[in-house]
Design a protein around this motif. Structure first.
Motif, mmCIF file in Angstrom:
data_model
loop_
_atom_site.group_PDB
_atom_site.id
_atom_site.type_symbol
_atom_site.label_atom_id
_atom_site.label_comp_id
_atom_site.label_asym_id
_atom_site.label_seq_id
_atom_site.Cartn_x
_atom_site.Cartn_y
_atom_site.Cartn_z
ATOM 1 N N ARG A 6 0.840 -1.236 0.022
ATOM 2 C CA ARG A 6 -0.035 0.019 -0.064
ATOM 3 C C ARG A 6 0.671 1.227 -0.200
ATOM 4 O O ARG A 6 0.599 2.104 -0.693
ATOM 5 N N LYS A 7 1.933 1.392 0.852
ATOM 6 C CA LYS A 7 3.079 2.356 0.738
ATOM 7 C C LYS A 7 3.585 2.365 -0.589
ATOM 8 O O LYS A 7 3.545 3.799 -1.096
ATOM 9 N N ILE A 8 4.026 1.702 -1.323
ATOM 10 C CA ILE A 8 4.416 1.629 -2.675
ATOM 11 C C ILE A 8 3.570 2.234 -3.478
ATOM 12 O O ILE A 8 3.598 2.981 -4.415
ATOM 13 N N GLN A 9 2.264 1.665 -3.505
ATOM 14 C CA GLN A 9 1.177 2.246 -4.272
ATOM 15 C C GLN A 9 0.991 3.613 -4.237
ATOM 16 O O GLN A 9 0.839 4.402 -5.079
ATOM 17 N N GLY A 10 0.971 4.188 -2.780
ATOM 18 C CA GLY A 10 0.762 5.266 -2.465
ATOM 19 C C GLY A 10 2.059 6.521 -3.048
ATOM 20 O O GLY A 10 1.369 7.443 -3.579
ATOM 21 N N VAL A 11 2.950 5.910 -3.037
ATOM 22 C CA VAL A 11 4.281 6.968 -3.738
ATOM 23 C C VAL A 11 4.024 6.842 -5.006
ATOM 24 O O VAL A 11 4.193 7.991 -5.848
ATOM 25 N N TYR A 12 3.730 5.941 -5.768
ATOM 26 C CA TYR A 12 3.506 5.876 -7.077
ATOM 27 C C TYR A 12 2.230 6.762 -7.521
ATOM 28 O O TYR A 12 2.529 7.364 -8.673
ATOM 29 N N LEU A 13 1.295 6.659 -6.747
ATOM 30 C CA LEU A 13 0.243 7.499 -7.017
ATOM 31 C C LEU A 13 0.533 8.978 -6.836
ATOM 32 O O LEU A 13 0.160 10.057 -7.694
ATOM 33 N N VAL A 14 1.119 9.297 -5.742
ATOM 34 C CA VAL A 14 1.935 10.747 -5.758
ATOM 35 C C VAL A 14 2.596 11.294 -6.799
ATOM 36 O O VAL A 14 2.281 12.353 -7.431
ATOM 37 N N LEU A 15 3.554 10.356 -7.148
ATOM 38 C CA LEU A 15 4.453 10.639 -8.281
ATOM 39 C C LEU A 15 3.675 10.765 -9.668
ATOM 40 O O LEU A 15 3.956 11.678 -10.285
ATOM 41 N N THR A 16 2.670 10.014 -9.999
ATOM 42 C CA THR A 16 1.893 10.129 -11.160
ATOM 43 C C THR A 16 1.017 11.386 -11.207
ATOM 44 O O THR A 16 0.883 11.906 -12.212
ATOM 45 N N LEU A 17 0.487 11.641 -9.975
ATOM 46 C CA LEU A 17 -0.377 12.886 -9.741
ATOM 47 C C LEU A 17 0.593 14.085 -10.033
ATOM 48 O O LEU A 17 0.150 14.822 -10.956
ATOM 49 N N GLY A 18 1.667 14.371 -9.486
ATOM 50 C CA GLY A 18 2.652 15.412 -9.695
ATOM 51 C C GLY A 18 3.001 15.753 -11.042
ATOM 52 O O GLY A 18 2.887 16.737 -11.632
#
Length: 417
Positions: A6-18
């Motif tokens: 879940r943490k990995i997914q969260g970082v991925y989504l933040v990078l994708t968003l920005g």
């Protein structure tokens, strides 16, 4: 999903968003920006072709950087390179620079994007495997596409509105600022896990070794090769259609300075990405093979583009374009999952970059040709031709299907090499 995944997914989504937010500030007005700088349709789409040429030139070298020096290092280099080249674009507009300056800086923009392509996706897949994630790739990649669509919707609409309220250059400056902020975020949050970079005292020899292994895992692997050979037709057309929508919708709307409407073109694609990302794992559950989704998506979206030839109403065109985006977007996470399940971890970023190279190579040829068709016959005719070109990808997807790779029917990440 366990806490580590879940943490990995969260970082991925933040990078994708920005990243998507930064990029999308200009997506709704980029063609208008080039035309405002004094370029013709041919020159504007030729400048875009130089951008894709830059991606072709640098995709594999930057993929090797990601596999040899780390996916985090590649991402950080991408933010700096793209911020610098975007600011140069702004200066060219300020001084009404001649076409060849635009061509040169467009190549640098392509370089910036190649540091991202392959690296982020490879980082995600390896980190999920390391964390013990046992779900489907389509689920996480679909969520990433939904976040990307939301960011693109916000950025493209904001870019169009801001350009109308100020001028066409301000969204480019906003992109620079957000990219520099993303450098800081990635520096703090993104770390290579589940993957050890192949650093060597002999970098050229290491690069050759990674590249050879990548070719073996990519072009010499038939199911992967055929999917890559389909990319020039699908991605080349996708790039052209995305940028052609801006002046096409303005023509139908009847106001050449309604930049907010131009931003709506990108917003349509963004909204379609959100819906397509949500649909992807659900559609995948309805069929046995991933290639079924890819073929259906290719044919349906191509037919919608042909239908635009007969459309003269603004609101009907919006509906068709929304359908085109949703149908195409639903196939993207499925395609990503299919490829990743056939690629070895050690060469993942390089192979994915090579796949992006194949798509970009189509853009180099397709964009100026379709731009010329728009000059001669109008945007509706050029969009219909785009649909015909996209259909040429279907036979390659069928050839990949006939190889019956286990990845075609895989349902979880554990099937990946």
């Amino acid at each position: 999903m366990n806490p580590a995944a879940r943490k990995i997914q969260g970082v991925y989504l933040v990078l994708t968003l920005g990243n998507t937010l930064a990029a999308s500030f200009i997506w709704g007005i980029n063609t208008l920006f080039l035309l405002d700088a004094g370029l013709s349709n041919l020159e504007a789409f030729a400048a875009n072709a130089f951008f894709t040429a830059g991606m072709v030139l640098f995709e594999v070298p930057t993929g090797v950087v990601a596999d040899s020096w780390g996916r985090r290092a590649s991402f950080l280099l991408g933010t700096v390179t793209l911020a610098g080249s975007t600011f140069l674009y702004y200066l060219l507009w300020q001084y009404s620079a001649p076409f060849w300056w635009w061509a040169a800086v467009s190549v640098l923009l392509g370089l910036g994007f190649t540091f991202f392509s392959g690296a982020v996706e490879a980082w995600l897949v390896d980190a999920l495997q390391f964390s013990g994630y046992d779900g489907t790739l389509e689920t996480v990649l679909g969520r990433g596409q939904m976040v990307s669509g939301i960011a693109m919707l916000a950025g493209s609409v904001a870019g169009g509105v801001i350009a109308q309220a100020t001028n066409l250059g301000v969204p480019f400056l906003l992109r620079v600022g957000v990219l520099l902020a993303m450098f800081v975020v990635a520096f703090l949050l993104m770390h290579d896990v589940g993957f050890t970079p192949e650093r060597s005292a002999r970098p050229l020899a290491a690069t050759r070794a990674v590249l050879k292994a990548s070719v073996d895992g990519g072009l010499r692997h038939p199911p992967v090769r055929y999917i890559m050979l389909a990319a020039p037709f699908t991605q080349g057309v996708g790039i052209y259609v995305f940028y052609a929508l801006q002046p096409y919708l303005l023509q139908l709307f009847g106001d050449p300075r309604a930049y907010a409407v131009a931003g709506l073109a990108a917003a349509i694609v963004a909204g379609a990405d959100v819906v397509g990302g949500w649909m992807a794992p659900r559609v995948r559950k309805l069929v046995h093979r991933r290639t079924t989704v890819l073929i259906a998506s290719n044919v349906a979206s191509a037919l919608i583009l042909v239908a635009l030839l007969f459309t003269t109403t603004f609101w009907l065109a919006l509906v068709l374009l929304m359908l085109w985006g949703m149908v195409g977007s639903a196939g993207v996470p499925v395609r990503q999952a299919y490829l990743n399940d056939m690629i070895p971890s050690k060469q993942r970023a390089t192979v994915l970059s090579f796949d992006s190279l194949m798509g970009s190579s189509g853009g180099v040829v397709v964009q100026p040709l379709l731009g010329r068709a728009a000059d001669l016959y109008g945007y509706p005719a050029s969009l219909a031709v785009s649909g015909a070109v996209q259909l040429l990808a279907a036979p390659f997807i069928l050839m990949s299907r006939r190889r019956r790779s286990p990845a075609d029917t895989a349902t979880d990440l554990t099937a990946a090499p």
